[in-house]
Every structure is written in C-alpha cells, then in structure tokens.
Scaffold this active site. Sequence first.
Site, PDB file in Angstrom:
ATOM      1  CB  THR A  39       4.800  -7.772   4.274  1.00  0.00           C
ATOM      2  OG1 THR A  39       4.686  -9.220   3.581  1.00  0.00           O
ATOM      3  CG2 THR A  39       6.087  -7.511   5.131  1.00  0.00           C
ATOM      4  CG  ASP A  67       4.947  -5.692  -8.324  1.00  0.00           C
ATOM      5  OD1 ASP A  67       4.165  -5.151  -7.586  1.00  0.00           O
ATOM      6  OD2 ASP A  67       5.344  -6.617  -7.693  1.00  0.00           O
ATOM      7  CG  ASN A 136       9.525 -17.073  -5.870  1.00  0.00           C
ATOM      8  OD1 ASN A 136       9.777 -16.065  -5.372  1.00  0.00           O
ATOM      9  ND2 ASN A 136       9.031 -17.702  -6.956  1.00  0.00           N
ATOM     10  CG  HIS A 138       8.711 -12.886  -6.235  1.00  0.00           C
ATOM     11  ND1 HIS A 138       7.955 -13.950  -6.322  1.00  0.00           N
ATOM     12  CD2 HIS A 138       8.053 -11.830  -5.362  1.00  0.00           C
ATOM     13  CE1 HIS A 138       6.678 -13.392  -5.757  1.00  0.00           C
ATOM     14  NE2 HIS A 138       6.925 -12.303  -5.307  1.00  0.00           N
ATOM     15  CD  GLU A 143       8.149 -14.942  -9.597  1.00  0.00           C
ATOM     16  OE1 GLU A 143       8.607 -15.364  -8.959  1.00  0.00           O
ATOM     17  OE2 GLU A 143       6.772 -14.194  -9.452  1.00  0.00           O
ATOM     18  CE  LYS A 202       6.706 -14.025   2.171  1.00  0.00           C
ATOM     19  NZ  LYS A 202       6.268 -12.655   2.466  1.00  0.00           N
TER      20      LYS A 202
HETATM   21  C1  GLP Z   1       3.752 -10.402  -4.670  1.00  0.00           C
HETATM   22  C2  GLP Z   1       4.180  -8.828  -5.013  1.00  0.00           C
HETATM   23  C3  GLP Z   1       5.391  -8.599  -4.284  1.00  0.00           C
HETATM   24  C4  GLP Z   1       5.285  -8.944  -2.854  1.00  0.00           C
HETATM   25  C5  GLP Z   1       5.132 -10.265  -2.535  1.00  0.00           C
HETATM   26  C6  GLP Z   1       4.867 -10.778  -1.195  1.00  0.00           C
HETATM   27  O1  GLP Z   1       4.160 -11.122  -5.334  1.00  0.00           O
HETATM   28  N1  GLP Z   1       4.413  -8.852  -6.381  1.00  0.00           N
HETATM   29  O2  GLP Z   1       5.691  -7.295  -4.662  1.00  0.00           O
HETATM   30  O3  GLP Z   1       6.371  -8.339  -2.029  1.00  0.00           O
HETATM   31  O4  GLP Z   1       3.791 -10.539  -3.332  1.00  0.00           O
HETATM   32  O5  GLP Z   1       3.493 -10.582  -0.453  1.00  0.00           O
HETATM   33  P1  GLP Z   1       3.310 -10.624   1.115  1.00  0.00           P
HETATM   34  O6  GLP Z   1       3.833  -9.560   1.573  1.00  0.00           O
HETATM   35  O7  GLP Z   1       1.532 -10.812   0.606  1.00  0.00           O
HETATM   36  O8  GLP Z   1       3.867 -11.999   1.454  1.00  0.00           O
END
Ligand code: GLP
Length: 242
Positions: A39, A67, A136, A138, A143, A202
């Site tokens: 994203t 993280d 989900n 998070h 989580e 999402k």
């Molecule tokens: C991972 C990271 C999150 C991130 C999420 C969404 O789980 N730990 O910090 O926001 O993925 O990722 P994406 O942007 O690739 O959908």
Amino acid sequence: MTPIWLENSEALSQYAADHVAALLSAKPDAAIAVPTGATPLGLYRRLIALHDSGAFDGTRAHFFNLDEFVGKSADDPRSYGHFLWQHLFRPMKIRPSQARLLRGDAADTDAECLAFERAIEDVGGLDLAILGLGRNGHIAFNEPGSDWNARTRLVALTEKTRAAQAVLYPDPAEVPAAGLTMGVATIMRAKAILLLVAGDGKDEAVAALLRGIPDQNWPVTALLDHPNVTVLADRQIRRWDL
Ligand code: GLP
C-alpha cells in the site's frame, strides 16, 4: 469516521504524499511512524519526488517503523527495515540517526521494545502514524484480539501472516514465527493518524470501521476513539453500496 474515497491507488498515494509533505513543511523535525507492505509504495515514490523538488526539508525528521520480524536485522533483504531503507529512507537521503527501527535481531527483545518506546518519547512523541491495513483488520502486527492497552512488544505471528511471507523463504520452517510491533496504545498516542486502505480483500475491515463500533476482533476500530484520524481509501476496494 468518514473515509476520503480516492479514485484509484495513484490518487490515494498523491493525496497521502501531499499530506505528509505538508506536515514536514510545517514541522521539519516531525516524528513519523511509517508502514511497510504494498500500500505505501506509491506514497513513498511521490514523497521522494516532492522531496527532490524541494517541497520540504527532510534532514530533521525522525522516522520509526511499525513492526519487524524477530531474528531479522535491517541488513536482511526480507526485513521491514530493509524495505524502508530501500523504498523510502535511502532515496530521501535520510541519515541512519534519523531512523529508529525496531531491531528484530536484538538479543533482549523486551529491552529493545522499551528502548524503542523511549526513543519515541525522547523526540516528543509521534506527530503522525501512517498505517496500512491488514485484511483481517490488523494494524502493524496487532492481530484480532490484541490488547488495545499494549505498547511495543513481542507477538506471535498468525499462520496467515507467516504464509504471506513464505514466498521469500525456500524452507517454510525459516519463516519468522514472531514479530516486534508497536502496540495499539503506542499508535493511539500519536498526535495524528493517516490510515491508507488499498488492495484486495480490505472491504470487510473497512466495513467494520464504518460500523463505528470499537470491536477488538477488528483492531483498526481502535482508531474510532482517536481525535485526529484521516482515512484514505481506494474506491476500487469497495464491494458494497453505501
Ligand atoms: C503486514 C504489515 C502491516 C501492513 C499490512 C498490509 O501485515 N505488518 O503493517 O499494514 O501487511 O499490507 P499491504 O499494504 O501489502 O496490504
């Protein structure tokens, strides 16, 4: 909480980059938490372009990550630290002293989490936490079911999160089983939050946010109690009629 719906991920990235550049222009020593994942990539590309055009001075800003995988240092190409250096910090000429990243390879993870919290406090707290959103619900590695009072800590990774990393590891047993993450309480102490919502799958998490009821099964709904949240959402993710 009303999202700002953008036409596509390009428009979302531009809006987000303008938002972050405006903060850095107004407060060049701002402290910002930055996410990984697919994203924010467009945001980072546009922010670097704004930086290169002289829209703001990035030399005094402070950056923190949300993280990291336990066992991974920022030298490991599979670490989140490496991702941020590659896609944001190095192109924006950020110095190592400006980026305090969670050290996944720290021998004492509890001490590392405490030191990380202290580093945030030392710069006066986060001015902005930029967040991505998990399918989900998070945020960072918080989580569903996470304690919303928790600060930066060690967490076990869910099988889904581990499975998403499996492509990077020849041996599935090598996929990290744990992560370090800012807690929901750490994120909620940021003066402002910018939530970016793009990518497949999402819509359920956004629907939980739009219901407007804090629900621990959807960690993103913790943000409903924050006074200064901007939600940018890609119109393409919408699978329902509003
Ligand atoms: C991972 C990271 C999150 C991130 C999420 C969404 O789980 N730990 O910090 O926001 O993925 O990722 P994406 O942007 O690739 O959908």
